[in-house]
Design a protein around this motif. Structure first.
Motif, PDB file in Angstrom:
ATOM      1  N   VAL A  84      50.328  57.256  24.589  1.00 30.26           N
ATOM      2  CA  VAL A  84      51.232  56.111  24.698  1.00 30.26           C
ATOM      3  C   VAL A  84      50.398  54.921  25.152  1.00 30.26           C
ATOM      4  CG1 VAL A  84      53.221  55.105  25.876  1.00 30.26           C
ATOM      5  CG2 VAL A  84      53.246  57.526  25.232  1.00 30.26           C
ATOM      6  N   ASN A  85      50.485  53.837  24.410  1.00 31.11           N
ATOM      7  CA  ASN A  85      49.627  52.678  24.663  1.00 31.11           C
ATOM      8  C   ASN A  85      50.466  51.412  24.796  1.00 31.11           C
ATOM      9  OD1 ASN A  85      47.451  50.860  24.784  1.00 31.11           O
ATOM     10  ND2 ASN A  85      47.391  50.671  22.554  1.00 31.11           N
ATOM     11  N   TYR A  86      50.454  50.815  25.974  1.00 30.69           N
ATOM     12  CA  TYR A  86      51.090  49.515  26.167  1.00 30.69           C
ATOM     13  C   TYR A  86      50.124  48.422  25.706  1.00 30.69           C
ATOM     14  CZ  TYR A  86      54.986  51.292  28.988  1.00 30.69           C
ATOM     15  OH  TYR A  86      56.117  51.929  29.424  1.00 30.69           O
ATOM     16  N   LEU A  87      50.561  47.586  24.764  1.00 27.46           N
ATOM     17  CA  LEU A  87      49.768  46.435  24.343  1.00 27.46           C
ATOM     18  C   LEU A  87      50.101  45.296  25.301  1.00 27.46           C
ATOM     19  CD1 LEU A  87      50.244  46.655  20.470  1.00 27.46           C
ATOM     20  CD2 LEU A  87      48.458  47.672  21.886  1.00 27.46           C
ATOM     21  N   PHE A  88      49.213  45.058  26.242  1.00 26.97           N
ATOM     22  CA  PHE A  88      49.518  44.167  27.361  1.00 26.97           C
ATOM     23  C   PHE A  88      48.618  42.933  27.338  1.00 26.97           C
ATOM     24  CE2 PHE A  88      49.218  42.976  31.920  1.00 26.97           C
ATOM     25  CZ  PHE A  88      50.558  42.680  32.120  1.00 26.97           C
ATOM     26  N   SER A  89      49.219  41.785  27.039  1.00 26.94           N
ATOM     27  CA  SER A  89      48.458  40.535  26.975  1.00 26.94           C
ATOM     28  C   SER A  89      48.466  39.778  28.293  1.00 26.94           C
ATOM     29  CB  SER A  89      49.049  39.631  25.885  1.00 26.94           C
ATOM     30  OG  SER A  89      50.359  39.205  26.257  1.00 26.94           O
ATOM     31  N   GLY A  90      49.304  40.207  29.221  1.00 28.54           N
ATOM     32  CA  GLY A  90      49.472  39.443  30.451  1.00 28.54           C
ATOM     33  C   GLY A  90      50.513  38.356  30.301  1.00 28.54           C
ATOM     34  N   GLY A  91      51.277  38.394  29.213  1.00 31.89           N
ATOM     35  CA  GLY A  91      52.351  37.439  28.991  1.00 31.89           C
ATOM     36  C   GLY A  91      53.683  37.983  29.485  1.00 31.89           C
ATOM     37  N   LYS A  92      54.689  37.131  29.477  1.00 34.62           N
ATOM     38  CA  LYS A  92      56.000  37.519  30.005  1.00 34.62           C
ATOM     39  C   LYS A  92      56.663  38.608  29.163  1.00 34.62           C
ATOM     40  CE  LYS A  92      58.236  33.634  27.640  1.00 34.62           C
ATOM     41  NZ  LYS A  92      57.003  33.331  26.876  1.00 34.62           N
ATOM     42  N   CYS A 114      51.786  63.808  27.618  1.00 31.80           N
ATOM     43  CA  CYS A 114      51.046  62.757  26.917  1.00 31.80           C
ATOM     44  C   CYS A 114      50.365  61.843  27.934  1.00 31.80           C
ATOM     45  CB  CYS A 114      51.963  61.948  25.997  1.00 31.80           C
ATOM     46  SG  CYS A 114      53.386  61.178  26.803  1.00 31.80           S
ATOM     47  N   LYS A 115      49.399  61.090  27.480  1.00 30.35           N
ATOM     48  CA  LYS A 115      48.614  60.213  28.336  1.00 30.35           C
ATOM     49  C   LYS A 115      49.033  58.767  28.090  1.00 30.35           C
ATOM     50  CE  LYS A 115      44.991  59.363  31.067  1.00 30.35           C
ATOM     51  NZ  LYS A 115      44.870  59.842  32.453  1.00 30.35           N
ATOM     52  N   VAL A 116      49.164  57.992  29.178  1.00 31.31           N
ATOM     53  CA  VAL A 116      49.618  56.608  29.068  1.00 31.31           C
ATOM     54  C   VAL A 116      48.474  55.650  29.397  1.00 31.31           C
ATOM     55  CG1 VAL A 116      51.358  54.917  29.750  1.00 31.31           C
ATOM     56  CG2 VAL A 116      51.903  57.360  29.829  1.00 31.31           C
ATOM     57  N   TYR A 117      48.289  54.658  28.523  1.00 28.44           N
ATOM     58  CA  TYR A 117      47.262  53.635  28.713  1.00 28.44           C
ATOM     59  C   TYR A 117      47.909  52.249  28.674  1.00 28.44           C
ATOM     60  CZ  TYR A 117      44.226  57.522  27.370  1.00 28.44           C
ATOM     61  OH  TYR A 117      43.602  58.742  27.292  1.00 28.44           O
ATOM     62  N   ILE A 118      47.271  51.309  29.349  1.00 33.71           N
ATOM     63  CA  ILE A 118      47.656  49.900  29.231  1.00 33.71           C
ATOM     64  C   ILE A 118      46.436  49.167  28.693  1.00 33.71           C
ATOM     65  CG2 ILE A 118      48.563  47.855  30.379  1.00 33.71           C
ATOM     66  CD1 ILE A 118      49.668  49.592  32.568  1.00 33.71           C
ATOM     67  N   LEU A 119      46.546  48.695  27.460  1.00 37.09           N
ATOM     68  CA  LEU A 119      45.418  48.056  26.780  1.00 37.09           C
ATOM     69  C   LEU A 119      45.503  46.537  26.896  1.00 37.09           C
ATOM     70  CD1 LEU A 119      42.962  48.034  24.844  1.00 37.09           C
ATOM     71  CD2 LEU A 119      44.603  48.152  22.936  1.00 37.09           C
ATOM     72  N   TYR A 146      51.880  54.470  38.968  1.00 39.09           N
ATOM     73  CA  TYR A 146      52.469  55.203  37.842  1.00 39.09           C
ATOM     74  C   TYR A 146      51.484  56.146  37.150  1.00 39.09           C
ATOM     75  CZ  TYR A 146      56.920  52.710  37.844  1.00 39.09           C
ATOM     76  OH  TYR A 146      58.167  52.245  38.178  1.00 39.09           O
ATOM     77  N   GLY A 147      50.216  55.992  37.437  1.00 35.97           N
ATOM     78  CA  GLY A 147      49.232  56.839  36.778  1.00 35.97           C
ATOM     79  C   GLY A 147      48.868  56.388  35.381  1.00 35.97           C
ATOM     80  N   PHE A 148      49.241  55.152  35.011  1.00 36.23           N
ATOM     81  CA  PHE A 148      48.884  54.611  33.697  1.00 36.23           C
ATOM     82  C   PHE A 148      47.431  54.127  33.741  1.00 36.23           C
ATOM     83  CE2 PHE A 148      53.558  53.144  32.857  1.00 36.23           C
ATOM     84  CZ  PHE A 148      53.969  54.472  32.911  1.00 36.23           C
ATOM     85  N   GLU A 149      46.664  54.479  32.740  1.00 33.59           N
ATOM     86  CA  GLU A 149      45.229  54.184  32.743  1.00 33.59           C
ATOM     87  C   GLU A 149      44.928  52.820  32.111  1.00 33.59           C
ATOM     88  OE1 GLU A 149      41.437  54.918  33.891  1.00 33.59           O
ATOM     89  OE2 GLU A 149      43.159  56.237  34.249  1.00 33.59           O
ATOM     90  N   PRO A 150      44.300  51.896  32.860  1.00 30.07           N
ATOM     91  CA  PRO A 150      43.935  50.596  32.276  1.00 30.07           C
ATOM     92  C   PRO A 150      42.789  50.733  31.271  1.00 30.07           C
ATOM     93  CG  PRO A 150      44.004  50.505  34.688  1.00 30.07           C
ATOM     94  CD  PRO A 150      44.020  51.950  34.299  1.00 30.07           C
ATOM     95  N   ASP A 187      43.045  42.477  16.076  1.00 30.95           N
ATOM     96  CA  ASP A 187      43.368  43.536  15.125  1.00 30.95           C
ATOM     97  C   ASP A 187      42.271  44.597  15.068  1.00 30.95           C
ATOM     98  OD1 ASP A 187      45.423  44.242  13.013  1.00 30.95           O
ATOM     99  OD2 ASP A 187      43.602  44.303  11.799  1.00 30.95           O
ATOM    100  N   ARG A 188      41.024  44.182  15.069  1.00 25.40           N
ATOM    101  CA  ARG A 188      39.915  45.146  15.022  1.00 25.40           C
ATOM    102  C   ARG A 188      39.892  46.034  16.260  1.00 25.40           C
ATOM    103  NH1 ARG A 188      34.427  42.353  12.518  1.00 25.40           N
ATOM    104  NH2 ARG A 188      35.284  41.862  10.462  1.00 25.40           N
ATOM    105  N   VAL A 189      40.235  45.452  17.397  1.00 27.55           N
ATOM    106  CA  VAL A 189      40.268  46.230  18.638  1.00 27.55           C
ATOM    107  C   VAL A 189      41.389  47.270  18.584  1.00 27.55           C
ATOM    108  CG1 VAL A 189      40.589  46.112  21.138  1.00 27.55           C
ATOM    109  CG2 VAL A 189      39.275  44.340  19.970  1.00 27.55           C
ATOM    110  N   PHE A 190      42.546  46.856  18.069  1.00 30.15           N
ATOM    111  CA  PHE A 190      43.665  47.793  17.938  1.00 30.15           C
ATOM    112  C   PHE A 190      43.304  48.952  17.012  1.00 30.15           C
ATOM    113  CE2 PHE A 190      46.614  43.913  18.607  1.00 30.15           C
ATOM    114  CZ  PHE A 190      46.424  43.993  19.978  1.00 30.15           C
ATOM    115  N   ARG A 191      42.659  48.630  15.888  1.00 29.31           N
ATOM    116  CA  ARG A 191      42.277  49.681  14.939  1.00 29.31           C
ATOM    117  C   ARG A 191      41.262  50.636  15.569  1.00 29.31           C
ATOM    118  NH1 ARG A 191      45.554  46.630  12.908  1.00 29.31           N
ATOM    119  NH2 ARG A 191      46.705  47.930  14.380  1.00 29.31           N
TER     120      ARG A 191
END
Length: 331
Positions: A84-92, A114-119, A146-150, A187-191
């Motif tokens: 599970v991956n949070y796409l986190f830009s630091g926006g609201k 499952c493993k949780v990440y914040i990207l 929460y144990g979410f991995e940055p 986009d390249r980073v996401f891929r």
């Protein structure tokens, strides 16, 4: 009867005259600050409103109860994502998506292993350091609680020489889903993430169809399967899909939580998350508001020298003058 009508007309005229005088003074102040008059009025309104809300309870419409639909839950249990991956830009928006889903995701992943990440994707040469620090605070807070991995990533080319300014000189600024600034630096980073981490993957973002015309096409349902042109695939969850809140409402919700206060403060000071300082979609008024908070004349000099498009050069002309501060009035 006549005297009452006369008095009403005089009072009404006096009210109009006062409003006109106030507006003229605001217009002069706005010109000095390099803002449009409506923008200055909006900023002043926000200041007054924020002061009032600190003394009062947040209105009932902000105390909304978000609940994840049974349909989404059922689909997630069928998908059984390993990542599970949070796409986190630091926006609201990405902050609110994280806030609304984090409890469910924590419990869901404990149950399904499952493993949780914040990207957080940093754009070299364009992401403001304050955005990175604010985002990092939120990410590290969720790691502890929460144990979410940055996960911090940025694309800088094979020889580490790719920065935003290099491509601005080469291509100028672009809009649209195929713009180089998005394709190259995000986009390249996401891929790369999709290829690296275990599948199935669930990506959670703050997008909604009401954001823009492009997103109204891209975001067709709350939970959808995405197949990219690079032959990667993932499931995309948009928790804000059907939530109708203004930008101010979202910030007032977030400010109730200590862990999101750095994000809220960026908007208070700069009216932006600053994930991208230069963005072709950013309004001129928003750039001028940032200019008032932080001298952006360097952007004007850069754009004037290297950009070939007069359209984009014009966008930066409002940054040509030094922003005024209170010290300018006292010296």
């Amino acid at each position: 009867m006549g005297k009452y009508v006369t008095r009403y007309v005089k009072e009404h005229y006096r009210e109009i005259r006062v409003k006109r005088e106030v507006y003229e003074k605001l217009s002069k102040t706005a010109d000095l600050l390099g803002l449009s008059t409506p923008t200055l009025i909006e900023l002043l309104s926000e200041i007054v409103f924020n002061d009032l809300t600190r003394e009062q309870e947040i209105s009932s419409n902000l105390d909304f109860k978000y609940s994840i639909s049974e349909d989404v839950k059922e689909k997630l249990y069928k998908i059984k994502p390993r990542t599970v991956n949070y796409l986190f830009s630091g926006g609201k928006d990405s902050s609110l998506a994280l806030l609304l889903t984090r409890d469910f995701i924590r419990d869901f992943c404990r149950e399904t292993s499952c493993k949780v990440y914040i990207l957080h994707v940093i754009i070299p040469g364009n992401s403001h350091p304050l955005n990175t620090f604010a985002s990092s605070y939120v990410m590290e807070w969720h790691r502890i609680h929460y144990g979410f991995e940055p996960v911090y990533k940025c694309y800088s080319g094979k020889d580490y020489s790719d920065v935003f300014q290099k491509y601005s000189v080469k291509y100028g600024l672009e809009i649209g889903p195929q713009r180089w600034c998005y394709i190259l630096f995000k986009d390249r980073v996401f891929r790369d993430f999709e290829r690296t981490y275990p599948k199935p993957q669930l990506h959670i973002d703050g997008m909604s169809p009401s954001d823009s015309k492009i997103r109204s096409i891209k975001v067709s349902e709350e939970l959808q399967l995405i197949t990219t042109r690079d032959n990667t695939w993932y499931y995309s969850w948009h928790p804000l899909y059907s939530i109708n809140l203004s930008s101010s409402d979202k910030l007032r919700i977030l400010e109730k939580y200590e862990e999101f206060k750095p994000i809220v403060e960026l908007y208070r000071v700069f009216r932006d998350s600053l994930n991208c300082v230069v963005c072709p979609y950013k309004t001129t008024d928003k750039m001028r508001s940032h200019h008032v908070a932080e001298d952006l004349r360097a952007l004007y000099y850069f754009a004037k020298l290297v950009l070939r498009s007069e359209k984009w050069k014009k966008k930066f002309t409002k940054l040509a003058q030094k922003p005024l501060s209170l010290t300018d009035y006292t010296n």
